[in-house]
Design an enzyme around this catalytic site. Structure first.
Site, PDB file in Angstrom:
ATOM      1  N   GLY A  10       4.352  66.634  41.176  1.00 34.63           N
ATOM      2  CA  GLY A  10       5.070  65.519  40.033  1.00 34.63           C
ATOM      3  C   GLY A  10       5.073  64.213  40.611  1.00 34.63           C
ATOM      4  O   GLY A  10       5.125  63.223  39.892  1.00 34.63           O
ATOM      5  N   PRO A  14      -2.107  56.198  41.263  1.00 36.83           N
ATOM      6  CA  PRO A  14      -3.033  55.579  40.389  1.00 36.83           C
ATOM      7  C   PRO A  14      -4.208  56.606  40.715  1.00 36.83           C
ATOM      8  O   PRO A  14      -4.603  56.953  41.648  1.00 36.83           O
ATOM      9  CB  PRO A  14      -3.148  54.215  41.144  1.00 36.83           C
ATOM     10  CG  PRO A  14      -1.822  53.982  41.645  1.00 36.83           C
ATOM     11  CD  PRO A  14      -1.586  55.434  42.501  1.00 36.83           C
ATOM     12  N   GLY A  17      -7.703  54.333  43.906  1.00 39.47           N
ATOM     13  CA  GLY A  17      -7.001  53.857  45.168  1.00 39.47           C
ATOM     14  C   GLY A  17      -7.947  52.751  45.814  1.00 39.47           C
ATOM     15  O   GLY A  17      -9.156  52.699  45.470  1.00 39.47           O
ATOM     16  N   GLY A  19     -10.058  52.205  49.409  1.00 38.09           N
ATOM     17  CA  GLY A  19     -10.577  52.657  50.563  1.00 38.09           C
ATOM     18  C   GLY A  19     -10.813  51.831  51.816  1.00 38.09           C
ATOM     19  O   GLY A  19     -11.054  50.387  51.545  1.00 38.09           O
ATOM     20  N   TYR A  49      -8.884  55.684  61.482  1.00 40.36           N
ATOM     21  CA  TYR A  49      -9.899  54.191  61.068  1.00 40.36           C
ATOM     22  C   TYR A  49      -9.519  53.121  61.834  1.00 40.36           C
ATOM     23  O   TYR A  49     -10.049  52.198  61.939  1.00 40.36           O
ATOM     24  CB  TYR A  49      -9.722  53.765  59.705  1.00 40.36           C
ATOM     25  CG  TYR A  49     -10.134  54.972  58.599  1.00 40.36           C
ATOM     26  CD1 TYR A  49     -10.903  55.982  58.970  1.00 40.36           C
ATOM     27  CD2 TYR A  49      -9.615  54.928  57.297  1.00 40.36           C
ATOM     28  CE1 TYR A  49     -11.311  56.995  58.124  1.00 40.36           C
ATOM     29  CE2 TYR A  49     -10.186  55.835  56.411  1.00 40.36           C
ATOM     30  CZ  TYR A  49     -11.080  56.879  56.849  1.00 40.36           C
ATOM     31  OH  TYR A  49     -11.509  57.764  55.763  1.00 40.36           O
ATOM     32  N   HIS A 107      -7.336  65.416  58.075  1.00 40.40           N
ATOM     33  CA  HIS A 107      -8.580  64.707  58.117  1.00 40.40           C
ATOM     34  C   HIS A 107      -9.565  65.490  57.729  1.00 40.40           C
ATOM     35  O   HIS A 107     -10.640  65.146  57.064  1.00 40.40           O
ATOM     36  CB  HIS A 107      -8.750  63.752  58.983  1.00 40.40           C
ATOM     37  CG  HIS A 107      -9.639  62.531  58.709  1.00 40.40           C
ATOM     38  ND1 HIS A 107      -9.379  61.346  59.143  1.00 40.40           N
ATOM     39  CD2 HIS A 107     -10.654  62.262  58.046  1.00 40.40           C
ATOM     40  CE1 HIS A 107     -10.334  60.410  58.808  1.00 40.40           C
ATOM     41  NE2 HIS A 107     -11.064  61.358  58.132  1.00 40.40           N
TER      42      HIS A 107
HETATM   43  P1  NAP Z   1     -17.814  53.747  49.089  1.00 35.90           P
HETATM   44  O1  NAP Z   1     -16.380  53.491  48.553  1.00 35.90           O
HETATM   45  O2  NAP Z   1     -18.449  54.861  47.879  1.00 35.90           O
HETATM   46  O3  NAP Z   1     -18.735  52.739  49.035  1.00 35.90           O
HETATM   47  C1  NAP Z   1     -18.251  51.666  49.965  1.00 35.90           C
HETATM   48  C2  NAP Z   1     -19.788  50.722  50.042  1.00 35.90           C
HETATM   49  O4  NAP Z   1     -20.247  50.056  48.970  1.00 35.90           O
HETATM   50  C3  NAP Z   1     -19.431  49.665  51.029  1.00 35.90           C
HETATM   51  O5  NAP Z   1     -20.471  49.414  51.894  1.00 35.90           O
HETATM   52  C4  NAP Z   1     -19.257  48.395  50.099  1.00 35.90           C
HETATM   53  O6  NAP Z   1     -19.559  47.332  50.608  1.00 35.90           O
HETATM   54  C5  NAP Z   1     -19.911  48.626  49.049  1.00 35.90           C
HETATM   55  N1  NAP Z   1     -19.626  48.382  47.831  1.00 35.90           N
HETATM   56  C6  NAP Z   1     -18.375  48.555  47.378  1.00 35.90           C
HETATM   57  N2  NAP Z   1     -18.012  48.098  46.022  1.00 35.90           N
HETATM   58  C7  NAP Z   1     -19.446  47.842  45.495  1.00 35.90           C
HETATM   59  C8  NAP Z   1     -19.961  47.472  44.289  1.00 35.90           C
HETATM   60  N3  NAP Z   1     -19.138  47.289  43.243  1.00 35.90           N
HETATM   61  N4  NAP Z   1     -21.356  47.158  44.411  1.00 35.90           N
HETATM   62  C9  NAP Z   1     -21.940  47.561  45.206  1.00 35.90           C
HETATM   63  N5  NAP Z   1     -21.717  47.931  46.522  1.00 35.90           N
HETATM   64  C10 NAP Z   1     -20.407  47.949  46.619  1.00 35.90           C
HETATM   65  O7  NAP Z   1     -17.821  54.589  50.335  1.00 35.90           O
HETATM   66  P2  NAP Z   1     -16.803  55.039  51.432  1.00 35.90           P
HETATM   67  O8  NAP Z   1     -16.411  53.730  52.218  1.00 35.90           O
HETATM   68  O9  NAP Z   1     -17.623  56.214  52.305  1.00 35.90           O
HETATM   69  O10 NAP Z   1     -15.690  55.791  50.719  1.00 35.90           O
HETATM   70  C11 NAP Z   1     -14.602  55.122  50.281  1.00 35.90           C
HETATM   71  C12 NAP Z   1     -13.341  55.578  51.088  1.00 35.90           C
HETATM   72  O11 NAP Z   1     -13.038  57.213  51.039  1.00 35.90           O
HETATM   73  C13 NAP Z   1     -13.359  55.034  52.562  1.00 35.90           C
HETATM   74  O12 NAP Z   1     -13.036  53.752  52.640  1.00 35.90           O
HETATM   75  C14 NAP Z   1     -12.169  55.970  53.076  1.00 35.90           C
HETATM   76  O13 NAP Z   1     -10.708  55.441  52.595  1.00 35.90           O
HETATM   77  C15 NAP Z   1     -12.625  57.226  52.127  1.00 35.90           C
HETATM   78  N6  NAP Z   1     -13.310  58.110  53.298  1.00 35.90           N
HETATM   79  C16 NAP Z   1     -12.887  59.220  53.622  1.00 35.90           C
HETATM   80  C17 NAP Z   1     -13.660  60.131  54.406  1.00 35.90           C
HETATM   81  C18 NAP Z   1     -12.978  61.428  54.849  1.00 35.90           C
HETATM   82  O14 NAP Z   1     -13.795  62.103  55.675  1.00 35.90           O
HETATM   83  N7  NAP Z   1     -11.958  61.896  54.638  1.00 35.90           N
HETATM   84  C19 NAP Z   1     -15.118  59.870  54.711  1.00 35.90           C
HETATM   85  C20 NAP Z   1     -15.410  58.828  54.326  1.00 35.90           C
HETATM   86  C21 NAP Z   1     -14.657  57.807  53.686  1.00 35.90           C
HETATM   87  P3  NAP Z   1     -18.519  45.711  50.550  1.00 35.90           P
HETATM   88  O15 NAP Z   1     -17.500  46.244  51.427  1.00 35.90           O
HETATM   89  O16 NAP Z   1     -19.466  44.870  51.273  1.00 35.90           O
HETATM   90  O17 NAP Z   1     -18.209  45.559  49.323  1.00 35.90           O
END
Ligand code: NAP
Length: 295
Positions: A10, A14, A17, A19, A49, A107
């Site tokens: 429940g 958003p 979110g 990251g 992180y 995680h």
């Molecule tokens: P993502 O959000 O798919 O991509 C982030 C990358 O894209 C960064 O290099 C960012 O650079 C760039 N970017 C962001 N917006 C953009 C846009 N509009 N146009 C072009 N490039 C853009 O990848 P992610 O960080 O791997 O995943 C997101 C979140 O998921 C993480 O931050 C984390 O919270 C979580 N995550 C979880 C796990 C897990 O094992 N549970 C693993 C990986 C990630 P800039 O910062 O320079 O904009």
């Protein structure tokens, strides 16, 4: 479509979110502050992180009511075990500067030490029962990890956060989540893992994909916006990361266009079935050199 999803217990969160993986601690507070000013109300961090403290700082700097923000964080595997995971909550809550964590998730599964994964999840159940967290979940769980978890624990996870972008869509995981009433939350929703610097020269960024680019041009939107919209129309939660103010704002500006059924299908069809991150069944994350410090 509104920026809202309802979890199986429940709780509303958003759909978009924010990251902060690989956001340097010194950049994180400003990024979180910028994101909240741009309209985000959900932050996804992790003990692993190393920036929970800065996430809390960024939230407090905005003066936005804490109750209006969903804070999600993750317990790292070195803190799995019943008592260890209850203590992991204390560490994260103290660093974040909050009494209650909205969404606390494991995680990674630890297939090599699944008993400790189960004990960690039981600790999450206890934290939930005690009101210290508002929802619990998992990350990087494959269908057989979910099945094993369900056999040995009571509370169905509210979310399973997994790698999911057009080049890797994990249909079996999505189906298993849906069957159990678990929300699929996409990490690397715009394919970050397909272009992280230093993760391999042979990677092909999904941001440069022709199909995504063609659809983006047709709507006057960016490839990232098209991918985020695709997730939302498919019912998923997303947590795009950026430390750049323009891209932070761009990534939540996805509520003024609609992808057609054919466009959704064309993006679904880009799946290559090859993950960018480590296979949760093959890695033993407990061997990684990561210990979560005390606050
Ligand atoms: P993502 O959000 O798919 O991509 C982030 C990358 O894209 C960064 O290099 C960012 O650079 C760039 N970017 C962001 N917006 C953009 C846009 N509009 N146009 C072009 N490039 C853009 O990848 P992610 O960080 O791997 O995943 C997101 C979140 O998921 C993480 O931050 C984390 O919270 C979580 N995550 C979880 C796990 C897990 O094992 N549970 C693993 C990986 C990630 P800039 O910062 O320079 O904009």
């Amino acid at each position: 479509m509104t920026n809202d999803l309802t979890l199986n217990n429940g709780l509303h969160i958003p759909s978009i979110g924010f990251g902060v993986f690989q956001s340097a601690p010194e950049e994180t507070a400003a990024a979180v502050e910028t994101a909240l000013a741009a309209g985000y109300r959900h932050i996804d961090t992790a003990a692993g992180y190393g920036n929970e403290r800065e996430v809390g700082d960024g939230i407090r700097r905005t003066g936005i009511d804490r109750n209006d923000i969903v804070i999600e964080t993750k317990v790292w595997v070195s803190d799995y075990g019943y008592d260890e995971t209850r203590h992991a909550f204390d560490k994260s809550a103290t660093k974040l500067g909050v009494e209650q964590i909205d969404l606390l998730i494991l995680h990674q599964p630890m297939p090599q030490h699944f008993d400790r994964t189960i004990q960690a999840y039981r600790a999450l159940e206890r934290l939930l029962a005690d009101g210290q967290v508002r929802a619990i979940g998992v990350s990087n769980f494959l269908p057989h990890h979910l099945a094993a978890l369900r056999e040995q624990t009571e509370v169905v996870p509210a979310i399973n956060q997994v790698e999911l972008h057009p080049y890797y869509t994990q249909p079996a995981v999505q189906r298993a989540n849906a069957d159990l009433g678990i929300l699929t939350q996409a990490w690397s929703p715009i394919g970050g893992i397909t272009f992280y610097p230093g993760w391999g020269e042979d990677r092909r960024s999904v941001l440069d994909d022709e199909t995504v680019g063609r659809i983006a041009a047709a709507h006057g939107k960016s490839p990232a916006q098209v991918m985020l919209r695709w997730h939302l129309q498919r019912g998923r939660s997303v947590i795009p990361k950026s430390t750049n103010a323009q891209r932070i704002a761009q990534n939540i500006d996805v509520f003024d266009f609609v992808l057609s059924p054919d466009e959704l299908i064309a993006i679904d069809a880009l799946d290559r079935g090859v993950r960018g991150g480590p296979d949760p069944d093959e890695v033993d994350p407990s061997t990684w050199d990561l210990i979560i410090p005390e606050p």
